[in-house]
Scaffold this active site. Sequence first.
Site, PDB file in Angstrom:
ATOM      1  N   GLY A 117      42.480  74.859  18.157  1.00 29.39           N
ATOM      2  CA  GLY A 117      42.691  75.786  17.047  1.00 29.39           C
ATOM      3  C   GLY A 117      43.633  76.907  17.447  1.00 29.39           C
ATOM      4  O   GLY A 117      43.729  77.254  18.631  1.00 29.39           O
TER       5      GLY A 117
ATOM      6  N   GLN B 138      47.547  85.100  17.045  1.00 33.98           N
ATOM      7  CA  GLN B 138      47.667  84.710  18.462  1.00 33.98           C
ATOM      8  C   GLN B 138      49.103  84.447  18.875  1.00 33.98           C
ATOM      9  O   GLN B 138      49.400  84.391  20.067  1.00 33.98           O
ATOM     10  CB  GLN B 138      46.840  83.454  18.741  1.00 33.98           C
ATOM     11  CG  GLN B 138      45.347  83.681  18.645  1.00 33.98           C
ATOM     12  CD  GLN B 138      44.605  82.411  19.024  1.00 33.98           C
ATOM     13  OE1 GLN B 138      44.415  81.536  18.202  1.00 33.98           O
ATOM     14  NE2 GLN B 138      44.214  82.311  20.279  1.00 33.98           N
TER      15      GLN B 138
ATOM     16  N   CYS C 295      39.051  80.689  24.388  1.00 34.09           N
ATOM     17  CA  CYS C 295      40.103  81.132  23.479  1.00 34.09           C
ATOM     18  C   CYS C 295      41.408  81.192  24.259  1.00 34.09           C
ATOM     19  O   CYS C 295      41.440  81.721  25.373  1.00 34.09           O
ATOM     20  CB  CYS C 295      39.747  82.509  22.925  1.00 34.09           C
ATOM     21  SG  CYS C 295      40.963  83.171  21.796  1.00 34.09           S
ATOM     22  N   LEU C 296      42.463  80.665  23.661  1.00 33.59           N
ATOM     23  CA  LEU C 296      43.781  80.694  24.301  1.00 33.59           C
ATOM     24  C   LEU C 296      44.213  82.111  24.670  1.00 33.59           C
ATOM     25  O   LEU C 296      44.974  82.299  25.613  1.00 33.59           O
ATOM     26  CB  LEU C 296      44.831  80.151  23.322  1.00 33.59           C
ATOM     27  CG  LEU C 296      45.089  78.659  23.291  1.00 33.59           C
ATOM     28  CD1 LEU C 296      46.125  78.368  22.218  1.00 33.59           C
ATOM     29  CD2 LEU C 296      45.578  78.194  24.645  1.00 33.59           C
TER      30      LEU C 296
ATOM     31  N   HIS D 233      35.907  80.226  14.277  1.00 33.01           N
ATOM     32  CA  HIS D 233      36.571  80.926  15.391  1.00 33.01           C
ATOM     33  C   HIS D 233      37.947  81.432  14.949  1.00 33.01           C
ATOM     34  O   HIS D 233      38.314  82.587  15.203  1.00 33.01           O
ATOM     35  CB  HIS D 233      36.681  79.964  16.587  1.00 33.01           C
ATOM     36  CG  HIS D 233      37.408  80.520  17.780  1.00 33.01           C
ATOM     37  ND1 HIS D 233      36.808  80.679  19.008  1.00 33.01           N
ATOM     38  CD2 HIS D 233      38.695  80.943  17.940  1.00 33.01           C
ATOM     39  CE1 HIS D 233      37.690  81.187  19.861  1.00 33.01           C
ATOM     40  NE2 HIS D 233      38.852  81.349  19.244  1.00 33.01           N
ATOM     41  N   GLU D 234      38.713  80.566  14.272  1.00 30.19           N
ATOM     42  CA  GLU D 234      40.075  80.957  13.872  1.00 30.19           C
ATOM     43  C   GLU D 234      40.049  81.989  12.741  1.00 30.19           C
ATOM     44  O   GLU D 234      40.878  82.909  12.726  1.00 30.19           O
ATOM     45  CB  GLU D 234      40.902  79.729  13.476  1.00 30.19           C
ATOM     46  CG  GLU D 234      41.062  78.661  14.563  1.00 30.19           C
ATOM     47  CD  GLU D 234      41.431  79.192  15.947  1.00 30.19           C
ATOM     48  OE1 GLU D 234      42.140  80.205  16.043  1.00 30.19           O
ATOM     49  OE2 GLU D 234      40.973  78.586  16.937  1.00 30.19           O
TER      50      GLU D 234
ATOM     51  N   HIS E 181      39.701  85.357  14.084  1.00 24.03           N
ATOM     52  CA  HIS E 181      40.971  85.948  14.544  1.00 24.03           C
ATOM     53  C   HIS E 181      41.670  86.714  13.414  1.00 24.03           C
ATOM     54  O   HIS E 181      42.335  87.715  13.654  1.00 24.03           O
ATOM     55  CB  HIS E 181      41.926  84.861  15.049  1.00 24.03           C
ATOM     56  CG  HIS E 181      41.701  84.468  16.474  1.00 24.03           C
ATOM     57  ND1 HIS E 181      41.827  85.340  17.525  1.00 24.03           N
ATOM     58  CD2 HIS E 181      41.379  83.268  17.033  1.00 24.03           C
ATOM     59  CE1 HIS E 181      41.590  84.704  18.673  1.00 24.03           C
ATOM     60  NE2 HIS E 181      41.309  83.448  18.399  1.00 24.03           N
TER      61      HIS E 181
HETATM   62 ZN    ZN Z   1      40.680  82.136  19.808  1.00 23.53          ZN
END
Ligand code: ZN
Length: 147
Positions: A46, A51, A91-92, A133-134, A137
């Site tokens: 995701g 991000q 998370c990235l 999760h996204e 963000h």
């Molecule tokens: Zn994330």
Amino acid sequence: MLEIQIGENNPVLRKKAGRIKKISAEIKRLALDMVQMIESEPDDIGLAAPQVNQSLCLIVVQPDKSKKALVLINPEIKKFSTKKEIMPEGCLSLPNIIVPVERPFKITAQALDLEGNEVKIKAKGLLARVIQHEVDHLHGVLIVDYK
Ligand code: ZN
């Protein structure tokens, strides 16, 4: 070239993302770049526009790496199940951090696709989790906030 924004105090990751009013050529380009990025990373399921330093309500999800990534514009979660589940999440934007996060197991989400069509998604398990999760963000919420 998209650059992943890192760090729990990074301003773009903490800001509420703006709704997309028009699906312009730039938005489409951004979405396709995000799709390409996630599809080329075997472990990433995701990605949210903040991000990659774009404070916009756009996410791409690909919980099943054998299928194409799904693009969701202005996603909103309309229903949450009372049943919840705890799973470790990474998370990235927060390398080397894993947090057990409790989330509703099933959700119903509404969004627009890249053509501006309304889509309704009933999701459970990993798809429900990655969408939540996204969408977090887009509200400036990160997994570390669940500690
Ligand atoms: Zn994330």
